[in-house]
Structure formats: C-alpha cells, structure tokens
Design an enzyme around this catalytic site. Structure first.
Site, PDB file in Angstrom:
ATOM      1  N   GLY A  23       7.574  -8.263   2.539  1.00 26.74           N
ATOM      2  CA  GLY A  23       8.935  -8.768   2.372  1.00 26.74           C
ATOM      3  C   GLY A  23       9.605  -8.240   1.121  1.00 26.74           C
ATOM      4  N   ARG A  67      13.845  -9.313   7.453  1.00 31.21           N
ATOM      5  CA  ARG A  67      13.046 -10.130   8.384  1.00 31.21           C
ATOM      6  C   ARG A  67      13.930 -10.875   9.386  1.00 31.21           C
ATOM      7  NH1 ARG A  67       8.118 -12.241   4.424  1.00 31.21           N
ATOM      8  NH2 ARG A  67       6.747 -10.509   4.924  1.00 31.21           N
ATOM      9  N   GLY A 111       0.711  -8.573   3.676  1.00 30.62           N
ATOM     10  CA  GLY A 111      -0.706  -8.896   3.851  1.00 30.62           C
ATOM     11  C   GLY A 111      -1.170  -8.636   5.277  1.00 30.62           C
ATOM     12  N   LYS A 144       0.311 -11.483  -5.484  1.00 34.29           N
ATOM     13  CA  LYS A 144      -0.682 -12.360  -4.854  1.00 34.29           C
ATOM     14  C   LYS A 144      -2.115 -11.809  -4.969  1.00 34.29           C
ATOM     15  CE  LYS A 144       2.712 -13.903  -1.391  1.00 34.29           C
ATOM     16  NZ  LYS A 144       3.173 -13.737  -0.014  1.00 34.29           N
TER      17      LYS A 144
HETATM   18  N1  ADP Z   1       3.994  -7.909 -13.723  1.00 32.78           N
HETATM   19  C1  ADP Z   1       4.408  -8.872 -12.914  1.00 32.78           C
HETATM   20  N2  ADP Z   1       4.403 -10.164 -13.311  1.00 32.78           N
HETATM   21  C2  ADP Z   1       4.836 -11.143 -12.491  1.00 32.78           C
HETATM   22  N3  ADP Z   1       5.289 -10.952 -11.219  1.00 32.78           N
HETATM   23  C3  ADP Z   1       5.313  -9.684 -10.780  1.00 32.78           C
HETATM   24  C4  ADP Z   1       4.884  -8.583 -11.583  1.00 32.78           C
HETATM   25  N4  ADP Z   1       5.031  -7.456 -10.847  1.00 32.78           N
HETATM   26  C5  ADP Z   1       5.530  -7.831  -9.657  1.00 32.78           C
HETATM   27  N5  ADP Z   1       5.721  -9.157  -9.596  1.00 32.78           N
HETATM   28  C6  ADP Z   1       6.306  -9.950  -8.517  1.00 32.78           C
HETATM   29  O1  ADP Z   1       5.602  -9.798  -7.323  1.00 32.78           O
HETATM   30  C7  ADP Z   1       6.417 -10.313  -6.272  1.00 32.78           C
HETATM   31  C8  ADP Z   1       6.112  -9.636  -4.958  1.00 32.78           C
HETATM   32  O2  ADP Z   1       4.758  -9.819  -4.643  1.00 32.78           O
HETATM   33  P1  ADP Z   1       4.169  -9.860  -3.151  1.00 32.78           P
HETATM   34  O3  ADP Z   1       4.692 -11.094  -2.464  1.00 32.78           O
HETATM   35  O4  ADP Z   1       2.705  -9.741  -3.328  1.00 32.78           O
HETATM   36  O5  ADP Z   1       4.824  -8.551  -2.478  1.00 32.78           O
HETATM   37  P2  ADP Z   1       5.210  -8.292  -0.942  1.00 32.78           P
HETATM   38  O6  ADP Z   1       6.139  -9.416  -0.489  1.00 32.78           O
HETATM   39  O7  ADP Z   1       5.932  -6.967  -0.909  1.00 32.78           O
HETATM   40  O8  ADP Z   1       3.910  -8.287  -0.184  1.00 32.78           O
HETATM   41  C9  ADP Z   1       7.861 -10.073  -6.720  1.00 32.78           C
HETATM   42  O9  ADP Z   1       8.547 -11.321  -6.713  1.00 32.78           O
HETATM   43  C10 ADP Z   1       7.719  -9.532  -8.147  1.00 32.78           C
HETATM   44  O10 ADP Z   1       8.656 -10.077  -9.049  1.00 32.78           O
HETATM   45  O1  X15 Z   2       5.654 -12.974   2.933  1.00 29.45           O
HETATM   46  C1  X15 Z   2       4.610 -12.958   3.585  1.00 29.45           C
HETATM   47  O2  X15 Z   2       3.559 -12.167   3.300  1.00 29.45           O
HETATM   48  P1  X15 Z   2       3.629 -10.850   2.323  1.00 29.45           P
HETATM   49  O3  X15 Z   2       4.053 -11.338   0.940  1.00 29.45           O
HETATM   50  O4  X15 Z   2       2.219 -10.346   2.341  1.00 29.45           O
HETATM   51  O5  X15 Z   2       4.612  -9.893   2.918  1.00 29.45           O
HETATM   52  C2  X15 Z   2       4.438 -13.765   4.840  1.00 29.45           C
HETATM   53  O6  X15 Z   2       5.596 -14.488   5.156  1.00 29.45           O
HETATM   54  C3  X15 Z   2       3.225 -14.692   4.714  1.00 29.45           C
HETATM   55  O7  X15 Z   2       3.447 -15.616   3.686  1.00 29.45           O
HETATM   56  P2  X15 Z   2       2.174 -16.275   2.921  1.00 29.45           P
HETATM   57  O8  X15 Z   2       1.485 -15.172   2.134  1.00 29.45           O
HETATM   58  O9  X15 Z   2       2.775 -17.350   2.039  1.00 29.45           O
HETATM   59  O10 X15 Z   2       1.260 -16.840   3.998  1.00 29.45           O
END
Ligand code: ADP
Ligand code: X15
Length: 391
Positions: free
Chosen positions: A347, A36, A370, A194
C-alpha cells in the site's frame, strides 16, 4: 490458482459480499493514495452489471477490537468509493450485530471489520455471519490474503458459494509469474516499518533472490544487530537476534545484503528538528533515523545496476513527510530509469510511486505488500487455500 471466479457463477440479482482490501493511507481523514480503491472498481461494477445487491467488507489499519475508533473508520473510503463508482455508496456504521441488507443495484460499505471481536482470531461464528450476508462471497482482498482472519478465511470456507475476485486472480497470476520464471539477477528491496511481519519473509527471500536490500524502518533493527547505536529510532528489540542470524545466513548463501552507511536523523519527526545526515557510527541517543542517506542510496543504486528484476516493498524512509521522502524518491528514480523489470508491492510503496509520478515506468504495481512477498516465498496464502478447497 485453483478457484471459482465471478464468471463461473450466476450473479444475476444475487446478494454479493465482496471482501476488499481498502486499507489505504489516511491522515486526518484524508486519503493519501487510492490505488486499492481504484483496483476494486471493476469487481464492484461486474456485480452491479448483473443487478446484484453489493455489500463490501474491508479492514483499515490495526485498531483495537471490540471498540470503535474514529481514526480507523472507513467512512472517508465510502465517499471516495462512491466518487470512483459514480454512484452513492451507503456507509453502514459500526454495528457488532451486523444487521445489514442491500437492495439490488445498491452498494453498501460496512465499517472496518477489525472493530469486530473475533475478526483477527478467525472466529468461525463471525466468519459465518459475514458469509450469511450474501448468496455469493467474493474474496478480492489480495493485500490481506495472507491473513487467516474471519473475513478472509473463515467466511470463504463457510459461504454458500465462494469465488476469487478479478483483482485477486490478476495479482496471484503476476506473483506466480515472477516466482516461476524470474529474469535473474533478482533483487528485492524490503523497507517500511513492519519488522515482525517481514522477518520470516526476509529469511525465505534469502533462498530465492540474488540480492536483498534491507532499508527503511526495518533496517534499524539490522543496524542494531551489527552493533551500531541507533538512538530513538524505530526498532523491534525482540528481532535483533533474528537480524543477526539473517545477516549470517545471507553470507552463507552468498546473497548480497548491503546495509546503510549513512542515514538522515532528527530529534523529532514532525518538526524535523536538528535534521542532519550522518554516518551510522554517529547517531546520538536523542536522535532517530527517518531516511537513508545519499551515500547509501548511491551504493544501493550501484548494487541494483546488476539486477534484471527488482521486487520493491516498503519505502526507504518516512516518505509521507518531506524531507524524509528523499531516499524513497532517489531509489524510485533509479528504478524508473533502470532496464530491470520492477515490481512494486504494498500500500505505502505504491502510494509513494504514484506520489512521485513514476508509476508508468514500473513493470507492475501490486496492491499487496506482505501478501505478495509471501507468494514469492512459495507460501500458500490462507485465503488462497480456502478458495481452492471451495472450487
Ligand atoms: N526510518 C523509519 N522510521 C519510521 N517509520 C518508517 C521509517 N522508514 C519507513 N517508515 C514507514 O514505514 C511505513 C510503510 O511501511 P509498510 O507498511 O511496511 O510498507 P508497505 O505498505 O509498502 O508494505 C510508512 O508509513 C513509512 O513512514
Ligand atoms: O496493508 C497491508 O499490508 P502491507 O502493508 O503488507 O501492504 C494489508 O492491508 C494487510 O494489513 P495488515 O498487515 O495490518 O494485516
């Protein structure tokens, strides 16, 4: 996307505010993936080439508003940004008054905007303050463009001149391309943690994809919805009914929705105490799921063989910590070898792919998770709507 770009305005010697998404994974102050930060270097250089005074804004994580919390400080990001730019980046520490100025040719990074009261509530006074820091407001935080916050929406609406940054434009183009002409069958893998943010996304994706693999932490809520005991695993109880509804909806729409058959569990994440792989019928009350099992990954691989396009958001397990990175690695390897066009977004997902060294085998890496999924759902992102109104 309808928006003014940096090329449409006279940047020479202007004060430029650039809202970036520098929300990078950090552990004890160490940056675990800098995609990023790298992605906005051309944007900042573009402003510096025109002798602008540059103020960079970003959020990091989800801190409590109104207070400073060291763990969410952007200070380490300022340092890395400086290294990548090859020039010093002045860091402006937490300052609710926002008394900040930059000289021409200087880059200043402001402390995490989410420490400020009103950022997440899209407070118009805070938006006006951000906007007034410069002559031109560049919205380049694609990863946060789905958030209607003071720095991503309100400031865009109130700035004297508001433009979309080059990253924002490129990301929107990539997302719209998939949206308009996907090579089918199209599969989405949605993992990560999330649930609350991703539930609506999942529902809308069901209307667009041919198959949906729900994995990672969010899969736990689906397993609970299917009646399995998941012990101490991360779940969002409030979304169990939603998960049930989504499983039924997938059936009605004839969309593949394979769930885990086996999982990797442990009693404690940091020590990986009593780690084992077990069927989902056998998770004990004091255990938590931290990764998908090998059988499950093989099954997902078989499903993915059918795909011509794959959109991947969210790791399959706690990939930051070995050995819970295995499931994410396995799926990454499968996608790297697959003929399907793979688009990785988010991310953590991009960090995982870069950590495994398979980034060149992917079709496209997006800085937005997201945000990217919401574009695919056909939603107009708040920042995009604001930029269009200012064009
Ligand atoms: N089974 C699990 N229990 C707890 N955390 C998890 C599990 N599987 C994945 N994660 C966590 O999810 C996080 C990433 O989630 P998210 O922010 O939704 O992804 P992204 O940033 O790619 O959109 C990572 O820090 C990872 O450790
Ligand atoms: O990491 C982000 O989103 P992502 O986890 O969906 O990639 C963005 O920086 C948005 O962060 P937020 O989901 O706390 O608003």
């Amino acid at each position: 996307m309808k928006a003014l770009s940096m090329d449409d305005v006279d940047l020479q010697y202007k004060r430029v505010v650039i809202r970036c998404d520098l929300n990078v994974p950090l552990k004890n102050g160490v940056i675990k993936g800098d995609k990023r930060i790298r992605a906005v270097i051309p944007t900042i250089r573009k402003a510096l080439d025109k002798n602008c005074a540059v103020i960079v804004l970003s959020h990091l994580g989800r801190p409590t508003e109104g207070v400073f919390e060291e763990e969410f400080s952007l200070a380490p990001v300022a340092e890395r940004l400086g290294e990548l730019l090859g020039k010093e980046v002045r860091f402006h520490a937490y300052d609710p008054e926002l008394k900040v100025e930059a000289k021409n040719g200087e880059v200043v990074l402001l402390e995490n905007v989410r420490f400020l009261t009103g950022e997440k509530k899209n407070n118009p006074e805070l938006g006006a303050k951000f906007a007034s820091l410069g002559d031109i407001y560049v919205m380049d935080a694609f990863g946060a463009a789905h958030r209607a916050h003071a720095s991503t929406e309100s400031a865009v609406r109130q700035a004297k001149i508001a433009v979309a940054g080059p990253l924002m434009l490129a990301e929107m183009e990539a997302a719209n391309k998939i949206l308009q002409e996907p090579k089918r069958p199209l599969y989405a893998i949605v993992g990560g943690s999330k649930v609350s943010t991703k539930v609506t996304v999942l529902e809308n994706l069901l209307g667009f994809v041919d198959g949906l693999i729900v994995a990672g932490g969010i899969a736990n809520t689906f397993l609970l919805a299917e009646g399995y005991a998941v012990g101490k695993s991360l779940v969002e109880e409030d979304f169990v009914e939603e998960a049930k509804r989504l499983i039924k909806l997938a059936k009605d729409k004839n969309v593949d929705l394979p769930l885990a058959k086996d999982v990797v569990v442990a009693k404690d994440l940091s020590t990986a105490q009593d780690l084992r792989t077990c069927p989902i019928t056998d998770i004990k009350a004091d255990e938590a799921i931290f990764d998908m099992g090998e059988e499950t990954c093989k099954e997902f691989a078989k499903v993915l063989e059918k795909a011509h396009t794959v959109v991947w958001n969210g790791p399959l397990g706690v990939f930051e910590q070995s050995p819970f990175d295995k499931g994410t690695r396995l799926i990454g390897d499968i996608l790297a070898k697959s003929k399907a066009y793979t688009l990785v977004c988010g991310g953590d997902s991009v960090t995982a792919v870069e950590q495994f060294g398979i980034q060149d085998k992917m079709g496209y890496l997006s800085t937005g998770g997201g945000a990217f999924l919401e574009v695919l759902e056909g939603k107009i992102l708040p920042s995009v709507a604001a930029l269009a109104d200012r064009a």
